[in-house]
Design a protein around this motif. Sequence first.
Motif, short mmCIF file in Angstrom:
data_model
loop_
_atom_site.label_atom_id
_atom_site.label_comp_id
_atom_site.label_asym_id
_atom_site.label_seq_id
_atom_site.Cartn_x
_atom_site.Cartn_y
_atom_site.Cartn_z
N UNK A 214 0.82 -1.22 0.00
CA UNK A 214 0.00 0.00 0.00
C UNK A 214 0.85 1.27 0.00
N UNK A 215 1.97 1.21 0.72
CA UNK A 215 2.84 2.40 0.79
C UNK A 215 4.03 2.32 -0.16
N UNK A 216 4.08 1.25 -0.97
CA UNK A 216 5.13 1.12 -1.98
C UNK A 216 6.48 0.67 -1.45
N UNK A 217 6.53 0.20 -0.19
CA UNK A 217 7.82 -0.16 0.40
C UNK A 217 8.08 -1.67 0.41
N UNK A 218 7.10 -2.47 -0.01
CA UNK A 218 7.28 -3.93 0.03
C UNK A 218 8.30 -4.37 -1.01
N UNK A 219 9.34 -5.06 -0.55
CA UNK A 219 10.40 -5.52 -1.45
C UNK A 219 10.51 -7.04 -1.53
N UNK A 220 10.07 -7.72 -0.46
CA UNK A 220 10.13 -9.17 -0.43
C UNK A 220 8.95 -9.69 0.38
#
Length: 248
Positions: free
Chosen positions: A192-198
């Motif tokens: 949702x905040x665009x920070x998910x990387x894995x």
Amino acid sequence: MEKILLEAPVFTVEAALKAAEYGINRLELCSDFGEGGETPSAGMLAFLKEKVDIPIFVMLRPRGGDFVYSSEELYVMKKDIAILKNLGADGFVFGVLDQNGHVDREACKYLINVAGELPCTFHRAFDIAADKKKALSTIIDLGFQRILTSGGENDVTQGLETILELLEMAKDDIIIMPGGGSKPEHVSQLNRNGHLREIHASCKSYRPTQSSYFHPSVSLSSDPLAFKQVLTVDQNMVSLFRKEIAAQ
């Protein structure tokens, strides 16, 4: 190249091979599913390094139960790192807490130094740490590359809002990798905040045993299905995760 990496914990040779075949990006190699993961055999890692071409991070956990380890257990973990590193491990997964529920800085530093240049993940011991913000700061300071977490709850569904907060707090300082009951729909919710990387997801399923013989009275497990099914990986579930990831 997709922005979000999909890691799967695998506990059997079959599951590891199928996970790699179906499109998992990285394996977390473990033994003992019932205990939530322990150190796998050296032979298993050696075999898989010959068969798959994706990274394999190895669980370091000498026993089930708590994450407060004796000096003897830490020495075993150190020896395991040296052996598994020599066999081609691409990274390690571990976590050590002190008796008060805080990250054991000295024990973790001891193990990280042996791992050397290989990346280390602090596993879900983080979820039972007494103070998550303090634990986050300590883990970053120690040099871990990522934290595997369900947000301090039993699973990602319950801990989702906390994971979003952790992703916001961590930014580029460390990778927050949600895991523990992950579902495909969590991908968009967690990004949702665009920070998910894995994201960490078992995508597990069970297949029937190939054995046609069952002893009429002897049981070596409290689980009535233990000798009737084998842990493996669900290709459809991997595909659902891959579809959600591709949509981000």
